[in-house]
Design a protein around this motif. Structure first.
Motif: not given
Length: 422
Positions: A24-28, A55, A17, A104, A106, A102, A30
């Motif tokens: 930076r962390k990947a977004p969780p 999200g 990633n 990313a 996910k 989202n 949604p």
């Protein structure tokens, strides 16, 4: 060979990633909430799949019937729910699966199973005034009429099921009249000639208040023709006919006598009859008469029509029971010139038009009209300033000088006859 061998090592260092490589962390995934709740029972067949996403956004909705067949439908433009293309079946179990994603990639998926109600014992009869493959005048308000008054607490839900699209785009607003038996849609200004208007009144199974539900879905796609306006002045007893903003004809008229006056206001031609019968049996002044080339302006029975018996008075005196009389020749010419949806403005008579007595959406200002909406008015369609005090033409009626009951044999948004004043 050494260079070629190094390439895979560099590429391998770029996997993973990209947000994690820069700390930076990947977004969780949604967050998703859907309705109806699992195992909901006895829902109206107009039920929609509600979606609330944080999200991300909805990527897919799959609704299946008891046989596993996919139900057609689409997301609303505002993303708040998925709406079936037609009402669901009564007393059936459905499964809805909603996926949200989202940026990313996910995703999260939720399922719910629910059942619809049995066939309702009571249905509210509805009517849509726009029919497919027709051409209408530029003042046509799209109207949906009901055979009984809709309670105020049911109007927002009904209004959400009334869908209009126009090409070119001319956004408008739905607004209810004071009776609660008619809701009308118009834009701030008249339709542009050549516009295509598509309407869906998706009211099958929609709660109408009390224990009643909508009778069926109705839809239509129609065209808007050229600009034709009729202006009738009681002071001169003349009708001016404008076509594409050019005065093309002046016609002498006779309107309602003082005991049965014609209404002043902005009306829209609703029906056209080559021949019809006016029957006011039961009124204080009963009569039955066949008239030619009649054009309805109000539910209460005001028409423009041929009246050979009053030709000598046309242009000089008012002798009718509330209608606008013209000669046979002029009535035929008008029938060949006008369309349903053309605007008729009458001024200078003793009484004003009752709101709801016909397609009266243009009888008030835009500021006043949008006050009748049961839903928030979009920001770009809100009035620029507070409404000035009242409607452009104050409502009238028998109690305050309006036409007597004899002139209003069918004061309902759902016409049942051609009764009118001669």
């Amino acid at each position: 060979m050494l260079v070629m061998a190094a390439i895979p090592l560099v590429l391998a260092g770029c996997t993973g990633n990209p947000l994690e490589r820069v700390g930076r962390k990947a977004p969780p995934p949604p967050k998703l909430a859907i309705t109806p709740a699992q195992d909901s029972r006895n829902l109206p067949t107009s039920v929609e799949i509600g979606t609330a996403v944080t999200g991300g956004k909805v990527a897919d909705v799959v609704v299946t019937d008891p046989k596993g067949t996919r139900v057609d439908g689409a997301m609303r433009a505002d993303g708040t729910s998925w709406m079936p293309s037609k009402a669901l079946a009564n007393k059936q179990t459905y499964t809805a699966q909603v996926t949200a994603k989202n940026d990313a990639g996910k995703a999260v998926t939720q399922k719910t199973t629910f059942s619809t109600m049995d066939k309702p014992a009571k249905r509210t009869v509805t009517n849509l005034n726009l029919q497919s493959d027709q051409t209408y005048g530029v003042a046509l308000p799209v109207t949906v009429a009901f055979d009984s008054a809709i309670p105020k607490d049911a109007r927002a839900g009904i209004q959400r099921r009334l869908l209009v699209s126009t090409d070119p785009p001319q956004p408008g607003v739905w607004a209810w009249d004071e009776t609660g038996k008619q809701v009308s849609y118009r834009a701030p200004d008249f339709w542009r000639p050549g516009t295509t208007v598509t309407v869906r009144a998706a009211l099958d199974g929609v709660p109408m208040g009390g224990d009643s539900f909508g009778d069926t879905d109705r839809a239509g796609t129609a065209k808007i023709g050229n600009r034709v306006f009729l202006e009738i002045d009681n002071a001169t007893k003349q009708m001016s006919v404008f076509k594409d903003d050019v005065l093309v004809k002046k016609i002498p008229v006779s309107m309602g006598k003082s005991s049965t006056p014609t209404s002043s206001g902005k009306m829209v031609i609703m029906e056209k009859h080559e021949s019809t019968v006016f029957d006011t049996t039961g009124s204080p002044d009963p009569y039955v008469v066949t008239v030619a080339n009649a054009q309805r302006l109000t539910w209460g029975g005001e028409f423009i029509h041929a009246a050979p018996w009053s030709v000598g008075d046309q242009g000089y005196a008012n002798v009718s029971h509330g209608c606008t009389n013209v000669s046979d020749e002029n009535a035929e010419w008008l029938m060949n010139t006008t369309r349903i949806g053309d605007l008729v403005t009458i001024k200078g008579t003793e009484v004003t038009l009752d709101q709801g007595n016909g397609w009266t959406a243009w009888n008030v200002s835009w500021d006043q009209f949008v006050k009748g909406s049961a839903l928030p008015v979009p920001a770009d369609l809100k009035p620029a300033s507070p409404a000035p005090g009242g409607p452009a033409n104050a409502p009238g009626g028998p109690a305050n000088g309006g036409p007597p009951a004899a002139e209003k044999p069918s004061a309902s948004p759902t016409p049942s006859s051609s009764s009118g004043g001669r």
